[in-house]
Design an enzyme around this catalytic site. Sequence first.
Site, PDB file in Angstrom:
ATOM      1  N   HIS A  99      -7.270  43.004 -30.738  1.00 16.28           N
ATOM      2  CA  HIS A  99      -6.056  43.102 -31.541  1.00 16.28           C
ATOM      3  C   HIS A  99      -6.318  43.834 -32.850  1.00 16.28           C
ATOM      4  O   HIS A  99      -7.448  43.968 -33.299  1.00 16.28           O
ATOM      5  CB  HIS A  99      -5.494  41.708 -31.843  1.00 16.28           C
ATOM      6  CG  HIS A  99      -6.370  40.860 -32.720  1.00 16.28           C
ATOM      7  ND1 HIS A  99      -7.553  40.297 -32.277  1.00 16.28           N
ATOM      8  CD2 HIS A  99      -6.256  40.488 -34.026  1.00 16.28           C
ATOM      9  CE1 HIS A  99      -8.108  39.607 -33.253  1.00 16.28           C
ATOM     10  NE2 HIS A  99      -7.349  39.721 -34.337  1.00 16.28           N
ATOM     11  N   ASP A 101      -4.924  43.410 -36.800  1.00 13.16           N
ATOM     12  CA  ASP A 101      -4.334  42.306 -37.552  1.00 13.16           C
ATOM     13  C   ASP A 101      -2.884  42.566 -37.941  1.00 13.16           C
ATOM     14  O   ASP A 101      -2.551  43.602 -38.526  1.00 13.16           O
ATOM     15  CB  ASP A 101      -5.144  42.033 -38.831  1.00 13.16           C
ATOM     16  CG  ASP A 101      -6.486  41.377 -38.552  1.00 13.16           C
ATOM     17  OD1 ASP A 101      -6.602  40.691 -37.514  1.00 13.16           O
ATOM     18  OD2 ASP A 101      -7.407  41.556 -39.364  1.00 13.16           O
ATOM     19  N   HIS A 236     -10.211  44.673 -33.082  1.00 11.25           N
ATOM     20  CA  HIS A 236     -11.428  43.865 -33.045  1.00 11.25           C
ATOM     21  C   HIS A 236     -11.252  42.683 -32.102  1.00 11.25           C
ATOM     22  O   HIS A 236     -10.134  42.337 -31.701  1.00 11.25           O
ATOM     23  CB  HIS A 236     -11.850  43.400 -34.445  1.00 11.25           C
ATOM     24  CG  HIS A 236     -10.806  42.645 -35.192  1.00 11.25           C
ATOM     25  ND1 HIS A 236      -9.734  43.254 -35.810  1.00 11.25           N
ATOM     26  CD2 HIS A 236     -10.672  41.311 -35.447  1.00 11.25           C
ATOM     27  CE1 HIS A 236      -8.975  42.344 -36.394  1.00 11.25           C
ATOM     28  NE2 HIS A 236      -9.517  41.155 -36.187  1.00 11.25           N
ATOM     29  N   ARG A 250     -11.919  34.839 -45.169  1.00 15.54           N
ATOM     30  CA  ARG A 250     -11.364  36.178 -45.019  1.00 15.54           C
ATOM     31  C   ARG A 250     -10.300  36.466 -46.066  1.00 15.54           C
ATOM     32  O   ARG A 250      -9.460  35.612 -46.379  1.00 15.54           O
ATOM     33  CB  ARG A 250     -10.735  36.344 -43.633  1.00 15.54           C
ATOM     34  CG  ARG A 250     -10.354  37.778 -43.302  1.00 15.54           C
ATOM     35  CD  ARG A 250      -9.533  37.848 -42.032  1.00 15.54           C
ATOM     36  NE  ARG A 250      -8.195  37.305 -42.232  1.00 15.54           N
ATOM     37  CZ  ARG A 250      -7.356  36.987 -41.245  1.00 15.54           C
ATOM     38  NH1 ARG A 250      -7.731  37.121 -39.995  1.00 15.54           N
ATOM     39  NH2 ARG A 250      -6.154  36.511 -41.504  1.00 15.54           N
TER      40      ARG A 250
END
Length: 287
Positions: A99, A101, A236, A250
């Site tokens: 995917h 983000d 990723h 993150r």
Amino acid sequence: MTTSIAAEVRLVSGALGAEIHGIDLNTLTDEGFALIHDLLLKHQVVFLAGQTGLTPQAHVAFGRRFGEVELHPYLPRLDGHPEIVVIDSADGGKVDVWHTDMTFHQSPPIASILHLVQLPEVGGDTMWTNQYRVYEALSAPMRDLLDGLTAIHVIRIGTEFTSRAEHPVVRVHPETGRRSLYVNRLFTSHIPQLTRNESDALLEHLFAFSESPQFTCRYRWRAGDVAVWDNRVTQHYAVNDYEGLRRGQRITVLGDHPTGNPPRWEHYVPAPGQRYWPDRVNAVESY
């Protein structure tokens, strides 16, 4: 670029990825950031090794050098630091689906910065794919078709959060000017200019092609490593092959509006009585 920084750079694969040794994000200089930014544009994902002492304040400050940092609407955050999302395998933080983000937003994030703070004894790698190379490896007739299409991206999480956006199937990077494929298996629902059967067949081909090994790199994390990836030109995949805990922190840098060629056709309109299925939602609740 010419730099006086004593940093060592190692390429991770032939497709994308560069690992940097010798930069401490706690004491990052303008020159150090310029090197990171330059390598990010050239290699799409950059790994900063040995950041075990990275403070939340330095993590946030690093993110703000790229742009405005997001306050995420529904994922868990680090106490006292609402800019930092906590990714914890014990709480469902495993996304073993390729995917990009948050493409379901009108302005998806331009970058993500992940600091891995705890790892299992073995496993837990992450893979990235270079969407420039994917687009450039398609045939000229296929590129011509895709340059005139858009795609619908969508997510629904219970009744708390829903988002839907339409973006070019091929986007132009605002800093490099290069074209890349911009669809992904997790959030892309359909191509509205096509019938659903046509859309499903074309998207499945594009998903599978973009996930081919020749377009990817795979990174074996060490505790303390930081990864920065250009969300405009990568996908990723978190490899779910481990037991034990995998925890990260993150930051997401808010985005720009994806641009590309204008669509060459109107949205497909089914004939009276013909069924056209609603948005397909593939997204998992935690990603």
